[in-house]
Motif scaffolding. Structure first.
Motif, short mmCIF file in Angstrom:
data_model
loop_
_atom_site.label_atom_id
_atom_site.label_comp_id
_atom_site.label_asym_id
_atom_site.label_seq_id
_atom_site.Cartn_x
_atom_site.Cartn_y
_atom_site.Cartn_z
N PHE A 1 0.87 -1.17 0.00
CA PHE A 1 0.00 0.00 0.00
C PHE A 1 0.91 1.23 0.00
N LEU B 1 -2.02 7.77 4.97
CA LEU B 1 -3.35 7.29 5.34
C LEU B 1 -3.23 6.20 6.39
N GLY C 1 -5.87 3.46 6.44
CA GLY C 1 -5.69 2.58 5.28
C GLY C 1 -4.53 1.64 5.49
N ALA D 1 -5.63 -1.20 7.69
CA ALA D 1 -6.43 -2.18 6.93
C ALA D 1 -5.52 -3.03 6.06
N ARG E 1 -10.24 -5.09 2.26
CA ARG E 1 -9.57 -4.31 1.22
C ARG E 1 -10.15 -4.71 -0.13
N SER F 1 -12.07 -0.91 9.63
CA SER F 1 -11.30 -0.08 8.70
C SER F 1 -11.32 -0.76 7.34
N LEU G 1 -10.34 -0.41 3.19
CA LEU G 1 -9.48 0.26 2.21
C LEU G 1 -9.98 -0.08 0.82
N GLU H 1 -9.42 0.78 -3.25
CA GLU H 1 -8.46 1.38 -4.18
C GLU H 1 -8.98 1.27 -5.62
N THR I 1 -11.42 4.31 3.80
CA THR I 1 -10.35 5.04 3.14
C THR I 1 -10.32 4.64 1.67
N THR I 2 -10.35 5.64 0.80
CA THR I 2 -10.40 5.38 -0.64
C THR I 2 -9.25 6.11 -1.34
N THR I 3 -8.59 5.39 -2.24
CA THR I 3 -7.60 6.04 -3.11
C THR I 3 -8.05 5.86 -4.55
N THR J 1 -11.23 10.28 1.09
CA THR J 1 -10.98 9.99 -0.32
C THR J 1 -9.76 10.78 -0.79
#
Length: 413
Positions: free
Chosen positions: A113, A119, A122, A125, A164, A189, A191, A193, A219-221, A246
């Motif tokens: 990650f 993060l 994230g 996670a 995730r 939590s 994650l 992506e 948590t978003t990427t 985000t």
């Protein structure tokens, strides 16, 4: 390795931090997992000493891990002909019969990650997933998928839940996505992506609910290639503490992003919307509209940042707006919209307002026989609905109905 050895930088780890260390200690971890956990171990649970977490102190909200009192009971009908994925707090289940162009498969073992330092939730996670259970899914989209993908996440009265999801959207591919987080874990939590290739697109709708026992981080990427598009519409009702974060980066020219959301906080509920957008290529467009309504004893937080670097961010077009209603005395809203611009040929603006309902509009509706509580609910619902206009057609009205139920429950409380 003991929990004390896993938390070398923390002078006084809380019971929750020690429990998380012991949980990680039980895994047969590889380098990627240890690297992600080290990021957590150096600072512990995010707390008010960190600028980005000063209004959302996870350490204080989570003194020890404990089971949740239960998941939300909201029933949301999935869009017709959808493909459904379910996470029960431990592992994923998904259908084997998938439409052409859509591939889903679990993944274990090393999976770095890269944004762990930025993060922390994230990173946690990433450290806690991929060991044995099917808690990491890879979703590959290679074509325009006509059937929407529905993701249902519930905690099943667990102490913790970690998951995730990694989306790989190929060139010119498209996916409609609806995520429903029902709560039910004391601490969770997640994650998510997204890597979206040239000309590809994702339309994401998200509904989050939780109880006063739930501490939740989503948590978003997002990474957008040339002319890729990302559209997000979120509705959140919070929990004991809920953060929807985000981080999006335009990596290719002429990419577009729309990040819209709404939050509704009842007494005792805490909702944090945090976004960070980096315009790392020319001629990219970002629009963001976030609206909130907070009752007495509730807390809403908005943090938004647009970064436009000097050399690669030219011709950026970006607009960020946050608007909040304080429904009662005792409601709290904290907002921090930021523009950090180094390029000189851009159009960027932001706005932030918070206040109460328009007295004239209330008076007008009362004059037409509408009781004041109902008039307040109708005006607030119309205010929130604007941020939900781009939600998926199959669930938009259900999100508005959920908003309506919340407002009328507040009226009768």
């Amino acid at each position: 390795m003991t929990s004390t050895e896993l938390l070398p930088a923390l002078k006084n780890p809380t019971e929750a931090e020690q429990q998380l260390a012991r949980l990680f200690e039980g895994f047969d971890s590889d380098d990627a997992h240890r690297s992600a956990f080290n990021v957590f171990a150096e600072r512990g649970l995010p707390n008010r000493r960190l600028e980005q977490w000063k209004w959302s102190d996870v350490r204080q909200a989570l003194p020890a891990l404990q089971s949740s009192s239960g998941a939300a009971d909201t029933l949301v009908d999935a869009p017709a002909n959808s493909v459904e994925l379910t996470f029960d707090g431990r592992s994923w289940t998904f259908p084997k019969d998938l439409p052409e162009g859509l591939r889903i498969f679990p993944k274990t073992g090393e999976h770095d990650f890269a944004q762990a330092d930025l993060l922390p939730m994230g990173a946690l996670a990433a450290a806690m997933t991929g060991h044995a259970a099917d808690d990491i899914l890879m979703v590959e989209v290679d074509g325009k998928i006509e059937r929407p993908l529905v993701v249902s996440i519930m905690g099943d009265n667990r102490e913790t839940a970690f998951s995730r999801l990694v989306f790989v959207v190929r060139e010119n591919a498209h996916l409609d996505l609806f995520e429903h987080y029902s709560g039910g874990s004391g601490f969770s939590s997640f994650l998510i992506e997204f890597g979206i290739g040239e000309g590809g697109s994702i339309s994401r709708t998200l509904l989050q609910e939780g109880s006063l026992d739930d501490v939740t981080a989503i948590t978003t990427t997002v990474h957008l290639d040339t002319k890729a598009e990302f559209e997000q519409t979120a509705l959140s009702f919070g929990g004991k503490l809920c953060r929807i974060e985000t981080h999006l980066e335009h990596k290719g020219a002429e990419a577009k992003a729309a990040i819209n959301g709404a939050y509704l906080a009842a007494s005792g509920y805490h909702i944090d919307y945090t976004t960070h957008v980096t315009h790392g290529a020319e001629s990219c467009v970002t629009t963001q509209l976030t609206k909130g309504a907070v009752a007495n004893g509730g807390r809403g937080i908005f943090q938004g940042k647009f970064l436009v670097p000097r050399t690669v961010g030219q011709y950026t077009d970006a607009n960020m707006q946050h608007q909040a209603l304080l429904l009662d005395n005792g409601a709290e809203v904290f907002a921090k919209p930021e523009l950090e611009i180094y390029a000189d040929d851009v159009e960027c603006e932001h706005g932030n307002t918070s206040g109460q309902l328009d007295d004239e509009a209330l008076f007008y509706m009362q004059q037409r026989g509408i009781p004041k509580p109902e008039a307040r609910a109708l005006l607030t619902e119309a205010f929130i609905a604007e941020a939900l206009e781009d939600a998926h057609d199959g669930v938009r009205q259900q999100l508005i109905n959920a908003t309506s139920r919340f407002l009328r429950q507040q009226r009768s409380a």
